[in-house]
Design a protein around this motif. Sequence first.
Motif, PDB file in Angstrom:
ATOM      1  N   ILE A 251       0.925  -1.280  -0.006  1.00 43.85           N
ATOM      2  CA  ILE A 251      -0.537   0.062  -0.165  1.00 43.85           C
ATOM      3  C   ILE A 251       1.088   0.839   0.265  1.00 43.85           C
ATOM      4  O   ILE A 251       0.361   1.545  -0.602  1.00 43.85           O
ATOM      5  CB  ILE A 251      -1.124   0.141   1.717  1.00 43.85           C
ATOM      6  CG1 ILE A 251      -2.096  -1.318   0.970  1.00 43.85           C
ATOM      7  CG2 ILE A 251      -1.822   1.373   1.206  1.00 43.85           C
ATOM      8  CD1 ILE A 251      -2.529  -2.110   0.328  1.00 43.85           C
ATOM      9  N   MET A 313      -7.492   4.519  -3.793  1.00 42.05           N
ATOM     10  CA  MET A 313      -7.252   3.325  -2.739  1.00 42.05           C
ATOM     11  C   MET A 313      -8.149   2.771  -1.604  1.00 42.05           C
ATOM     12  O   MET A 313      -7.622   2.526  -0.270  1.00 42.05           O
ATOM     13  CB  MET A 313      -5.722   4.283  -1.954  1.00 42.05           C
ATOM     14  CG  MET A 313      -4.781   4.349  -3.054  1.00 42.05           C
ATOM     15  SD  MET A 313      -3.202   5.754  -1.890  1.00 42.05           S
ATOM     16  CE  MET A 313      -3.307   4.001  -0.761  1.00 42.05           C
ATOM     17  N   GLY A 317      -7.001  -1.018   0.905  1.00 36.42           N
ATOM     18  CA  GLY A 317      -6.238  -1.722   2.511  1.00 36.42           C
ATOM     19  C   GLY A 317      -6.156  -0.809   3.548  1.00 36.42           C
ATOM     20  O   GLY A 317      -5.796  -0.481   4.228  1.00 36.42           O
ATOM     21  N   GLN A 318      -6.045   0.791   3.014  1.00 39.60           N
ATOM     22  CA  GLN A 318      -6.558   2.249   3.463  1.00 39.60           C
ATOM     23  C   GLN A 318      -7.069   2.267   4.300  1.00 39.60           C
ATOM     24  O   GLN A 318      -8.430   0.950   4.354  1.00 39.60           O
ATOM     25  CB  GLN A 318      -6.165   3.044   2.306  1.00 39.60           C
ATOM     26  CG  GLN A 318      -6.320   4.695   3.064  1.00 39.60           C
ATOM     27  CD  GLN A 318      -6.779   5.506   2.101  1.00 39.60           C
ATOM     28  OE1 GLN A 318      -5.419   5.977   1.493  1.00 39.60           O
ATOM     29  NE2 GLN A 318      -8.036   5.452   1.533  1.00 39.60           N
ATOM     30  N   SER A 319      -6.900   2.751   5.163  1.00 39.38           N
ATOM     31  CA  SER A 319      -7.745   2.826   6.642  1.00 39.38           C
ATOM     32  C   SER A 319      -9.226   3.624   6.904  1.00 39.38           C
ATOM     33  O   SER A 319      -9.016   4.425   5.769  1.00 39.38           O
ATOM     34  CB  SER A 319      -7.323   3.745   7.675  1.00 39.38           C
ATOM     35  OG  SER A 319      -7.015   4.959   7.919  1.00 39.38           O
ATOM     36  N   PHE A 321     -10.897   5.892   7.801  1.00 46.31           N
ATOM     37  CA  PHE A 321     -10.822   6.770   8.761  1.00 46.31           C
ATOM     38  C   PHE A 321     -10.151   7.347   7.874  1.00 46.31           C
ATOM     39  O   PHE A 321      -9.995   8.529   6.996  1.00 46.31           O
ATOM     40  CB  PHE A 321      -9.753   7.059  10.120  1.00 46.31           C
ATOM     41  CG  PHE A 321      -9.473   8.593   9.719  1.00 46.31           C
ATOM     42  CD1 PHE A 321     -10.499   9.519  11.596  1.00 46.31           C
ATOM     43  CD2 PHE A 321      -8.454   9.307  10.170  1.00 46.31           C
ATOM     44  CE1 PHE A 321     -10.708  10.235  11.431  1.00 46.31           C
ATOM     45  CE2 PHE A 321      -8.090  10.174  10.451  1.00 46.31           C
ATOM     46  CZ  PHE A 321      -8.886  10.940  10.917  1.00 46.31           C
ATOM     47  N   ALA A 322      -8.689   7.346   6.755  1.00 48.48           N
ATOM     48  CA  ALA A 322      -7.736   7.896   5.669  1.00 48.48           C
ATOM     49  C   ALA A 322      -8.527   7.701   4.570  1.00 48.48           C
ATOM     50  O   ALA A 322      -9.093   9.217   3.997  1.00 48.48           O
ATOM     51  CB  ALA A 322      -6.838   7.217   5.337  1.00 48.48           C
TER      52      ALA A 322
END
Lengths: 558, 108
Positions: A251, A313, A317-319, A321-322
Motif C-alpha cells: 500500500i 485507494m 486496504g487503506q484505513s 478513517f483515511a
Amino acid sequence: MQDVSAISGNSIPADEPKLNYINNGHTLKSWLLTKDHKRIALMYLLSVSAFFLMGGIYAAFIRLELLTPASDLLETATYNKVFTQHGILMVFFFLIPAIPAILGNFLLPLMIGAKDLALPRINLLSLYIYWIGGIITLWALMKGGVDTGWTFYTPYSTTFSNSYVMAVGIGVFINGFSSILTGLNFIVSIHTMRAPGMTWFRLPLFVWAHYATSLVMILGTPVVAITILLVAIERFARIGIFDPAIGGDPILFQHLFWFYSHPAVYIMILPGMGVISEVIAGFSRKRIFGYEFVAFSSIAIAVFGFLVWGHHMFVSGQSVFAGLVFSFLTMVVAVPSAIKTFNWVATMYKGSISYDTPMLYAIGFLGLFLVGGLTGLFLGSIGLTVHLTDTYFIVAHFHYVMVGGQVIAYLAGIHYWWPKMTGRMYSEFWGKVSAMLVFVGFNLTFFPQFILGYMGMPRRYASYPEELQVLNIFSTAGASVLGIGLLMPVVYLIHSLFYGKKAADNPWMHPGLEWRTSSPPPTENFKEMPVVTWEAYDFGEESGLDIEEARRREAVTV
Amino acid sequence: MSDNHAEHEEHIGIPGYIVIFLILVVGTIFTYFSSFWDLDSIFPGANTLLALAIAFTKMMFVILYFMHVRWSSKTIWLAAVASFFWLLIMFAFTMQDYFTRVSGVFSA
C-alpha cells in the motif's frame, strides 16, 4: 503597440518575404541545437504526436478485442501488455507533455512579452530528456513490453511480472526530469521575463494555468521518480520496501505513486483549462467572467490536488478513517473546477459568440469535462466507489476528463494558435467536421462504458459476459468514428502548410500579446519590446484593438 | 556566470565549502557507525530516527550553503520552505492511514 495596424493582420503585405522562426535557418543542426522556444515546441509537437499515434494504435487493438465477448483477437497475456502500453504512452508521453511542452513552450514567452523562456538551454535539454526517456521506453516495448498496468502496482511490478518493468520504469523516470525542467523554466520565466506593464493580473489565464501546472510538476514529479527507484531497489537488491514477505508494504507504493499521479491528472487538465479560458473569452469577445477567481482556482486546484490521492485507494486496504478524509477532500477539490466551469459559461452569456473550430472544441470541452468531473464525485464518494472501483465506470470517467477534457482542449488550442504557429489557415469546413466527429465519436465510445461499469464489467479483462456485447459494440463503433475525427486534423493541418491561405497576424482579432506579432513570429518574438497598457481580454479600443477598423483594412487588402 | 561565482565565493569562500563538505562526510560516517548501536531498545524506530536526523542536518547544510539559500531572496526561501511543507503533507497523509489501520477512529 497602440497602433491598430499592428494588430490588424495586414500591416505587412502577404507576399513580402519575412524572416521568421521557421525560415531562420534550414539545416538539421539549426533545429537540433536551437534555443528558440518556438522551434523546440514544434519538435515537441512532432514527437508527442508520434506517441499519441502509437498510444492510439494500442487503443484500437483494445477496442477490437472487446468487440466480441471471447478473448479471440489477442492472447490474454498480450492484452495485458496492450492496455498497459496504451496507458504508459498516453499518460507519460502524450497527456502530460502535450499542452505544456507544445503550446506552453510556444506561447508562454509570447504571451508575457518575452524574447524566449528564461532558460533556453534547459528548455532544449528537457526536449532531449523527453526523447531519451521515450526511446528507452519504446525499446523496452519492442523487446517484450510490460504488463503491470500503467500504474506499476506492487506486487505485480516487484514480484510477479517478468516483463520489462524496470526498462520502462527507467524510461518514465528519465522522462520525469523533462517535466521538472519545463515546469522550472515556466516558473522562472513568469517571475522574471514579463514585459513592462504585464502585471500578474494582466497575465492571460493560460499563463496562470501553466504556473499552477509547473508547481505540480516540480513538487510532484520527483516523488514518482523516487518511487520507481524504490521498486528497482526492491527488485534487484531484495530490500523490503513494498513486499510484505521481506518487511515492506504494497500500500506504501500506492501512497507514493498516487501522491504524484493524482496531481499529474491536474498537470494534464490544468493547461487544458488555460486553453479553454483563452478560446472562450476570445470567441465570445468578452473579458473572462471572474478573472481573479479563474486565476486563483488554478492555484487552488494545484494545491488541493495534492491532498486527495487516497481516493484511488478506497478499496486497497487503506484505513477507513483515511478514506473518509480523502473522500471529503475530493469533494473540496471539485469546487475550483466548478468555479472555472461556471465562469466559462458566464463568459459566454451575452457574448458575441462565433462558432469557429476552436470554439466548437471548447464548447465540447465544457460538456465532456462536466460529465467527467461529476462522475468523479461518484467515485470520490466512499460508499458508491466500492461498487464502481476497477470497473469500466472508472475507465469512462477518466477518459471523459483526459480525452474529453485534455485532448479536446489540446485540439482547441492547436486549431486556435495554428495560424500563429505556422502562418497558415486551415480549412474551417473540415475543422468543424472534425470537431463534430470527435465529439460524437467520443461520446459513443465512452458513454456506454459508464453503463458497462455500473453493470459490473471489470476493466483490464480481455473477455466479458455475452449480455454486455451490445454496449461494447457501440463503444468500438464510437472509437472508429473518434479515430477518424482525430486523424482528420492531421490531414488538413498538414495540407494547410502547403496549400493553406496565408494567415493574418491576428486572424481572430483577439487582444493577447501573441497576436501582436507576425505570423509566424520572428525568432526574437517581437520587433520591439512590447509595453502593456491594457487589461487582459480587453476587447475595447483601449487595447488598441479596433476591430471595425481592422476588418475594414482586411477587406481592402483582401 | 563568473560574476555570480565570485559573488557566491564571498559568502563563505572555498575554505568554507570544504568545511561543509567535511561535515557531510563526518555525518555519513556517523550514520554508518550509529547503525550498529542498538538504539531500538530505547524505543522502536530510534535507529531510524537518528539516521533521519543526521540526514536532515546534512540536507540543511547542502541547501543553505551549497545551494546558497541562506543568501537568497525571500521568494527562494518561500520555495524552499514550500517544498518541505509538501513533504510534510505526503508524510502526514500517508501516516494518517497507517496510524488508523488497527486502532483508528472508525475501526472495530
